[in-house]
Design a protein around this motif. Sequence first.
Motif, PDB file in Angstrom:
ATOM      1  N   SER A 555       0.817  -1.256  -0.045  1.00  0.00           N
ATOM      2  CA  SER A 555      -0.004   0.107  -0.434  1.00  0.00           C
ATOM      3  C   SER A 555       1.023   1.372   0.269  1.00  0.00           C
ATOM      4  CB  SER A 555      -0.507   0.260   1.407  1.00  0.00           C
ATOM      5  OG  SER A 555      -1.600   1.495   1.125  1.00  0.00           O
ATOM      6  N   CYS A 556       1.814   1.171  -1.227  1.00  0.00           N
ATOM      7  CA  CYS A 556       2.255   2.630  -1.312  1.00  0.00           C
ATOM      8  C   CYS A 556       2.906   2.803  -2.891  1.00  0.00           C
ATOM      9  CB  CYS A 556       3.931   1.982   0.146  1.00  0.00           C
ATOM     10  SG  CYS A 556       4.600   1.229  -1.060  1.00  0.00           S
ATOM     11  N   LEU A 557       3.407   4.459  -2.808  1.00  0.00           N
ATOM     12  CA  LEU A 557       3.486   4.952  -3.983  1.00  0.00           C
ATOM     13  C   LEU A 557       5.163   4.278  -3.878  1.00  0.00           C
ATOM     14  CD1 LEU A 557       3.768   7.524  -6.253  1.00  0.00           C
ATOM     15  CD2 LEU A 557       5.716   7.439  -5.609  1.00  0.00           C
ATOM     16  N   ALA A 558       6.252   3.295  -4.609  1.00  0.00           N
ATOM     17  CA  ALA A 558       7.669   3.418  -4.429  1.00  0.00           C
ATOM     18  C   ALA A 558       8.011   4.337  -5.128  1.00  0.00           C
ATOM     19  CB  ALA A 558       8.030   1.718  -4.558  1.00  0.00           C
ATOM     20  N   THR A 559       9.497   4.746  -4.617  1.00  0.00           N
ATOM     21  CA  THR A 559      10.414   5.617  -5.788  1.00  0.00           C
ATOM     22  C   THR A 559      11.068   5.599  -5.355  1.00  0.00           C
ATOM     23  OG1 THR A 559      10.325   8.174  -6.521  1.00  0.00           O
ATOM     24  CG2 THR A 559       9.244   7.993  -4.381  1.00  0.00           C
ATOM     25  N   ALA A 560      12.475   6.380  -6.095  1.00  0.00           N
ATOM     26  CA  ALA A 560      13.899   5.762  -5.503  1.00  0.00           C
ATOM     27  C   ALA A 560      14.181   7.273  -5.272  1.00  0.00           C
ATOM     28  CB  ALA A 560      14.971   5.954  -7.078  1.00  0.00           C
ATOM     29  N   THR A 561      13.569   8.726  -5.399  1.00  0.00           N
ATOM     30  CA  THR A 561      13.801  10.076  -5.052  1.00  0.00           C
ATOM     31  C   THR A 561      12.413  10.276  -4.754  1.00  0.00           C
ATOM     32  OG1 THR A 561      15.740  11.541  -4.720  1.00  0.00           O
ATOM     33  CG2 THR A 561      14.681  10.994  -6.908  1.00  0.00           C
ATOM     34  N   THR A 562      12.842  12.175  -4.064  1.00  0.00           N
ATOM     35  CA  THR A 562      11.628  12.863  -4.152  1.00  0.00           C
ATOM     36  C   THR A 562      12.337  14.557  -4.310  1.00  0.00           C
ATOM     37  OG1 THR A 562      11.637  13.851  -1.883  1.00  0.00           O
ATOM     38  CG2 THR A 562      10.169  11.310  -2.269  1.00  0.00           C
ATOM     39  N   HIS A 563      11.553  15.177  -4.325  1.00  0.00           N
ATOM     40  CA  HIS A 563      11.389  16.758  -4.912  1.00  0.00           C
ATOM     41  C   HIS A 563      12.799  17.572  -3.910  1.00  0.00           C
ATOM     42  CE1 HIS A 563       8.065  17.091  -2.040  1.00  0.00           C
ATOM     43  NE2 HIS A 563       8.354  18.073  -1.609  1.00  0.00           N
ATOM     44  N   ASP A 564      12.675  17.487  -2.372  1.00  0.00           N
ATOM     45  CA  ASP A 564      13.337  16.852  -1.466  1.00  0.00           C
ATOM     46  C   ASP A 564      14.611  16.467  -1.292  1.00  0.00           C
ATOM     47  OD1 ASP A 564      11.405  19.589  -0.121  1.00  0.00           O
ATOM     48  OD2 ASP A 564      10.391  17.483   1.120  1.00  0.00           O
ATOM     49  N   LEU A 565      14.949  15.439  -1.719  1.00  0.00           N
ATOM     50  CA  LEU A 565      15.980  14.497  -2.030  1.00  0.00           C
ATOM     51  C   LEU A 565      16.849  14.811  -3.794  1.00  0.00           C
ATOM     52  CD1 LEU A 565      14.288  11.305  -0.695  1.00  0.00           C
ATOM     53  CD2 LEU A 565      15.836  13.109   1.406  1.00  0.00           C
TER      54      LEU A 565
END
Length: 711
Positions: A555-565
């Motif tokens: 139950s998630c959105l998986a990602t390698a990074t975000t706008h703050d990283l």
Amino acid sequence: MDRVRLAGLYGVDVTYSPGPGQEVPVAEETVVAVLAALGVDASTGGAVREALAAHEARAARVLLPPCTVVRGGRGSLASALRGRVPEGTRLGVETERGAALDLERESPPPPGQYVLRATAADGRTARGELIVAPGRLGGPPGRAFGFLAQLYSTLSGRSWGMGDLGDLADLAAWSGRALGAGFVQINPLHAAVPGRPTDPSPYRPSSRRFPDPVYLRIEQVPEYAYLAGSARERAAELEAKAAELRDGVLHKDALIDRDAVWALKAEALELLRQVPLSPGRRAAYVDFLAEQGQALDDHATWSMLAELHGPDWHDWPEGLRDPRSAQVARARGAHMDRVDFHCWLSWLTDGQLAAAQTAARDAGMTVGVVHDLAVGVHPGGSDAWSMQSVLASGMSIGAPPDAFNSRGQDWGLPPWRPDALAAAGYAPYRDLIARMLRNAGGLRMDHVMGLFRLWWVPQGRPPTDGAYVRYDAEAMLGLLALEAHRAGAVVIGEDLGTVEPGVREELVDRGILGTSVLWFERNYVGTAAAEDGTGARREKPGDGRPLPPEAWRESCLATATTHDLPSTAARLTGEHVELRHRLGLLTRPLDQEQAADAAEVAEWIALLGRLGLLPEGTADEEAVVKAVHRFLARTPARMLGVWLPDTVGDRRPQNLPGTWDQYPNWRLPVADPDGTPLTLEQLAASPRLHGLVDDVRQALAEAAADRGVHP
């Protein structure tokens, strides 16, 4: 002890935990200040006793709250309402049309709004609103991948110096049709606080309820085609200036100049304003005004007053600081044309937002555009002015000290008052959620933990001197779920950082997705859970190593990074450490930071190798980025987010927390590894992007085949 009891009645925690097994008391003066912001005097022992007595007297008088929220699928209405009203109270429930419902029937009625009536044993009667929230949101259909993009940074050869809503529609149409993407998640498009320079942060807006017209695609306003004479000539001149501005942004190391973009668009919009609306367009505009009501009138009035008196309403003449004052009414009447101008801008922006979501769904996207809801608003902006009654004056939200930040954080945003929200039947919150979902296939909730509790910092004090204030999570989640259910939208909670026990479990139970970022997914001590054979869960020690894909949550959105990283390329090369060193942000010597970072990356690369996702000894950056995303596809995550700058090897973070003017936060166009900006057209033609997406799609198909399901 009386003050502690009083604090508990108002949801104010008198301790907090900066880490496992630690408990820190909140300073007494902080508790007093927070209670004062909630309208409660706790300054002396006598005041505390009076406040306790007053609370008890009010509780005895209340037969029904203005709004009661229950959850569907959890037994009868009678059981759901039990304990919410005084003993012996007779209850009745009706539809909004007056049809009576059976309280004892096995399950509550369908999700929606109902009328709740109560009759006390002493004959008193009360009427309130009953909200039946869905038992659980369904989530996205199947698994999907999509791009995570900062819209301002994704500019095309047709935009005026920053990405706009025309670019959003094009990004959605292209990625949906050509790549099979299921969604595009973007930054908040909330209205910014005007100024020179304008605060570029999308997470510190003037209003969360209305979008920013700076994102308008001017040429797609229908009236643009009917400009004539000198207005047409001036529009052509503005187009030429916009082309120069855009070309300047596309040079290496150039920055997006939001103020310059808005100066051009504002003048163009003044020209378009002179073109009469057709009868059909006029009728649509009138309908929009009626539908948006007081909220739009307030926002447009604030915008007009900000033009006259500056962007912070605290500095306005005293009579204008109250949105319901006679002085404000007179100013609105005297400047009605400017008020109408700002209403018109909201209407135009709403139309282009709707067109972007339509383009996404027409392209076959299962979700479409996922909008982002910031956690709060600027204290001097439109929402803070018009909603003073439900925001806590003299308080700011942030985060307490923890293992990563010993000084805590102050975000400079006023919090909701939980008592005032409840007294208003949660109408301001419900209205906000409904507006955000108006043209959306999904909604990302920044700092979703704020629906449970927020760290309040009294004005003028450091963030270490704050306290947690609790909200009615049952109501906040229930109303969010109802609006998402009505819109047919998915909800993604940003649940990174310090998360109170039980929060993630509650989100899962509600069908609200969390956010999982590769570099944070480690099997830390005390956080790994296992089944013990009886169905109960028990904690077991973790080893701190990278979490294998099958252990990730679904139950998630998986990602390698975000706008703050850091971008993935910067993480792999260690360039993010050097950047933070140059800006003086490291807390340890550079060599120690580099060694720790290299060890962390090496652990992940080793895991990728063991899983057969990366040939042994491979050090090619592009190959590792592909392997990282193939890894994400192997997790059970319902949604896979690909950070758009990662597709072309961009090194630069869009935002570097802890900096202000030391780094160009929120002003960088998407660029190649050398820092040369790329247009949307160049992104669409990028072999590196297509290679990464091909790998993601193949990995998703293989994962689906392994599970015996359709991708």
